[in-house]
Scaffold this motif. Structure first.
Motif, PDB file in Angstrom:
ATOM      1  N   GLY A 287       0.795  -1.214   0.000  1.00 14.28           N
ATOM      2  CA  GLY A 287       0.000   0.000   0.000  1.00 14.28           C
ATOM      3  C   GLY A 287       0.831   1.270   0.000  1.00 14.28           C
ATOM      4  N   LEU A 288       2.101   1.158   0.385  1.00 16.02           N
ATOM      5  CA  LEU A 288       2.966   2.345   0.409  1.00 16.02           C
ATOM      6  C   LEU A 288       3.668   2.602  -0.919  1.00 16.02           C
ATOM      7  N   ILE A 289       3.639   1.631  -1.820  1.00 16.51           N
ATOM      8  CA  ILE A 289       4.304   1.809  -3.113  1.00 16.51           C
ATOM      9  C   ILE A 289       3.575   2.910  -3.875  1.00 16.51           C
ATOM     10  N   PRO A 290       4.309   3.929  -4.357  1.00 14.27           N
ATOM     11  CA  PRO A 290       3.656   5.030  -5.074  1.00 14.27           C
ATOM     12  C   PRO A 290       2.851   4.518  -6.267  1.00 14.27           C
ATOM     13  N   GLN A 291       1.657   5.045  -6.400  1.00 13.71           N
ATOM     14  CA  GLN A 291       0.778   4.659  -7.506  1.00 13.71           C
ATOM     15  C   GLN A 291       0.599   5.874  -8.394  1.00 13.71           C
ATOM     16  N   TYR A 292       1.182   5.804  -9.558  1.00 17.61           N
ATOM     17  CA  TYR A 292       1.110   6.929 -10.472  1.00 17.61           C
ATOM     18  C   TYR A 292       0.003   6.662 -11.480  1.00 17.61           C
ATOM     19  N   ALA A 293      -1.120   7.300 -11.277  1.00 17.30           N
ATOM     20  CA  ALA A 293      -2.212   7.198 -12.237  1.00 17.30           C
ATOM     21  C   ALA A 293      -1.945   8.213 -13.329  1.00 17.30           C
ATOM     22  N   GLY A 294      -2.141   7.837 -14.556  1.00 17.14           N
ATOM     23  CA  GLY A 294      -1.729   8.612 -15.710  1.00 17.14           C
ATOM     24  C   GLY A 294      -2.345   9.975 -15.908  1.00 17.14           C
ATOM     25  N   GLY A 295      -3.284  10.380 -15.124  1.00 24.25           N
ATOM     26  CA  GLY A 295      -3.888  11.685 -15.340  1.00 24.25           C
ATOM     27  C   GLY A 295      -5.159  11.581 -16.153  1.00 24.25           C
ATOM     28  N   ARG A 296      -5.516  12.677 -16.777  1.00 20.51           N
ATOM     29  CA  ARG A 296      -6.765  12.735 -17.525  1.00 20.51           C
ATOM     30  C   ARG A 296      -6.686  11.835 -18.769  1.00 20.51           C
ATOM     31  N   PRO A 297      -7.758  11.101 -19.064  1.00 21.01           N
ATOM     32  CA  PRO A 297      -7.750  10.249 -20.262  1.00 21.01           C
ATOM     33  C   PRO A 297      -7.626  11.090 -21.536  1.00 21.01           C
ATOM     34  N   SER A 298      -7.026  10.503 -22.547  1.00 19.57           N
ATOM     35  CA  SER A 298      -6.823  11.188 -23.813  1.00 19.57           C
ATOM     36  C   SER A 298      -8.159  11.420 -24.511  1.00 19.57           C
ATOM     37  N   LYS A 299      -8.249  12.521 -25.242  1.00 19.23           N
ATOM     38  CA  LYS A 299      -9.460  12.811 -26.016  1.00 19.23           C
ATOM     39  C   LYS A 299      -9.533  11.913 -27.250  1.00 19.23           C
ATOM     40  N   LEU A 300      -8.382  11.430 -27.706  1.00 17.02           N
ATOM     41  CA  LEU A 300      -8.338  10.513 -28.840  1.00 17.02           C
ATOM     42  C   LEU A 300      -8.146   9.088 -28.326  1.00 17.02           C
ATOM     43  N   SER A 301      -8.852   8.145 -28.911  1.00  8.81           N
ATOM     44  CA  SER A 301      -8.685   6.746 -28.529  1.00  8.81           C
ATOM     45  C   SER A 301      -7.371   6.228 -29.110  1.00  8.81           C
TER      46      SER A 301
ATOM     47  N   THR B  90       3.645  21.908 -36.171  1.00  4.88           N
ATOM     48  CA  THR B  90       2.748  21.608 -35.050  1.00  4.88           C
ATOM     49  C   THR B  90       1.363  22.196 -35.320  1.00  4.88           C
ATOM     50  N   ILE B  91       1.328  23.359 -35.917  1.00  4.29           N
ATOM     51  CA  ILE B  91       0.048  24.004 -36.232  1.00  4.29           C
ATOM     52  C   ILE B  91      -0.737  23.166 -37.230  1.00  4.29           C
ATOM     53  N   GLU B  92      -0.050  22.647 -38.269  1.00  4.97           N
ATOM     54  CA  GLU B  92      -0.727  21.803 -39.260  1.00  4.97           C
ATOM     55  C   GLU B  92      -1.268  20.531 -38.613  1.00  4.97           C
ATOM     56  N   ALA B  93      -0.480  19.934 -37.725  1.00  2.19           N
ATOM     57  CA  ALA B  93      -0.935  18.717 -37.041  1.00  2.19           C
ATOM     58  C   ALA B  93      -2.142  19.018 -36.160  1.00  2.19           C
ATOM     59  N   LYS B  94      -2.115  20.151 -35.484  1.00  2.62           N
ATOM     60  CA  LYS B  94      -3.243  20.552 -34.634  1.00  2.62           C
ATOM     61  C   LYS B  94      -4.501  20.735 -35.478  1.00  2.62           C
ATOM     62  N   GLN B  95      -4.370  21.379 -36.641  1.00  2.00           N
ATOM     63  CA  GLN B  95      -5.507  21.598 -37.527  1.00  2.00           C
ATOM     64  C   GLN B  95      -6.050  20.277 -38.068  1.00  2.00           C
ATOM     65  N   LEU B  96      -5.147  19.358 -38.396  1.00  2.00           N
ATOM     66  CA  LEU B  96      -5.567  18.038 -38.875  1.00  2.00           C
ATOM     67  C   LEU B  96      -6.390  17.313 -37.807  1.00  2.00           C
TER      68      LEU B  96
ATOM     69  N   GLN C 250       0.166  20.057 -26.053  1.00  2.00           N
ATOM     70  CA  GLN C 250      -0.317  18.677 -26.092  1.00  2.00           C
ATOM     71  C   GLN C 250      -0.076  18.057 -27.466  1.00  2.00           C
ATOM     72  N   VAL C 251      -0.223  18.839 -28.525  1.00  2.00           N
ATOM     73  CA  VAL C 251       0.059  18.329 -29.871  1.00  2.00           C
ATOM     74  C   VAL C 251       1.531  17.936 -29.957  1.00  2.00           C
ATOM     75  N   ARG C 252       2.408  18.765 -29.381  1.00  2.00           N
ATOM     76  CA  ARG C 252       3.838  18.425 -29.371  1.00  2.00           C
ATOM     77  C   ARG C 252       4.082  17.101 -28.639  1.00  2.00           C
TER      78      ARG C 252
ATOM     79  N   SER D  67       5.363  11.406 -28.925  1.00  2.00           N
ATOM     80  CA  SER D  67       5.062   9.995 -28.641  1.00  2.00           C
ATOM     81  C   SER D  67       5.111   9.160 -29.917  1.00  2.00           C
ATOM     82  N   PHE D  68       4.955   9.812 -31.083  1.00  2.00           N
ATOM     83  CA  PHE D  68       5.071   9.130 -32.373  1.00  2.00           C
ATOM     84  C   PHE D  68       6.518   9.102 -32.858  1.00  2.00           C
ATOM     85  N   ASP D  69       7.449   9.561 -32.032  1.00  2.00           N
ATOM     86  CA  ASP D  69       8.871   9.655 -32.377  1.00  2.00           C
ATOM     87  C   ASP D  69       9.122  10.587 -33.555  1.00  2.00           C
ATOM     88  N   MET D  70       8.304  11.605 -33.678  1.00  2.00           N
ATOM     89  CA  MET D  70       8.532  12.600 -34.722  1.00  2.00           C
ATOM     90  C   MET D  70       9.519  13.631 -34.186  1.00  2.00           C
TER      91      MET D  70
END
Length: 164
Positions: free
Chosen positions: A75-89, A108-114, A127-129, A134-137
Motif C-alpha cells: 500500500g505504500l508503493i507510489p501509484q502513479y495514475a496517468g492523469g486525464r484520459p486522452s481525447k483521442l482513442s 505543429t500548427i498543421e498537425a493541430k488543424q488536422l 499537447q500536440v507536441r 510519442s510518435f517519435d517525430m
C-alpha cells in the motif's frame, strides 16, 4: 579565461540506463520516507508528529497510514495514475500516426488543424507536441526550400561548365 574540464567523466552506462537508475533510486527514497513514517507511528508518535518529522502534511500521513492498514507494504508503493484520459482513442491515434506519415514535413500548427478537422478534438499546442513526440517525430526548424528550384538542381550543379 575559459574553464576547461580537468578530469573527464567516463560514461560507464548510457544516459537512458542512468536515467532509469535515477528513477529507481527516486522510488526507493520515496519508499524510505514512507517506511520511516510507519516506523515513527510504531514507536508511538501521533500522525501529526510523525508527519512533521518526515516533512509531510498530516493529511498525507493519514493517507499513508490508511493504505498501510489496508494493504501493508504494498500500500505504500507510489501509484502513479496517468492523469486525464486522452481525447483521442488508441485507434484514432494510430490513424493519426498513419496520416502524418503521408507527408514529409508537418508543423505543429498543421498537425493541430488536422486533429481538429478529422476528429473534432481541440488540443493545445503543447499537447500536440507531446502527441507528436510519442510518435517519435522529430522537431526542428525546416530547411527553407525555394519553390523556383528545379527538381534536377543537384544534377545541374555537378555538370562541368561549357567554358572549361
Amino acid at each position: 579565461m575559459v574553464n576547461t574540464e580537468q578530469i573527464e567523466i567516463i560514461r560507464h552506462i548510457s544516459t537512458q540506463k542512468l536515467k532509469g537508475k535515477i528513477k529507481d533510486y527516486s522510488l526507493q527514497s520515496k519508499m524510505f520516507k514512507r517506511l520511516l513514517f510507519i516506523n515513527l507511528r510504531y514507536s508511538g508518535l501521533l500522525v501529526p508528529e510523525a508527519s512533521e518529522k518526515v516533512g509531510i502534511t498530516a493529511a498525507t500521513g493519514y493517507h499513508w497510514q490508511e493504505r498501510w492498514n489496508q494493504e501493508g507494504y504494498a500500500g505504500l508503493i507510489p501509484q502513479y495514475a496517468g492523469g486525464r484520459p486522452s481525447k483521442l482513442s488508441a485507434h484514432e491515434k494510430e490513424e493519426l500516426k498513419e496520416e502524418l506519415k503521408l507527408k514529409d514535413h508537418w508543423t505543429t500548427i498543421e498537425a493541430k488543424q488536422l486533429i481538429q478537422l478529422k476528429y473534432g478534438v481541440t488540443y493545445s499546442m503543447d499537447q500536440v507536441r507531446r502527441i507528436l513526440h510519442s510518435f517519435d517525430m522529430l522537431f526542428y526548424k525546416p530547411y527553407p526550400q525555394d519553390y523556383r528550384r528545379p527538381p534536377d538542381a543537384e544534377e545541374g550543379l555537378k555538370k562541368p561548365s561549357k567554358h572549361e
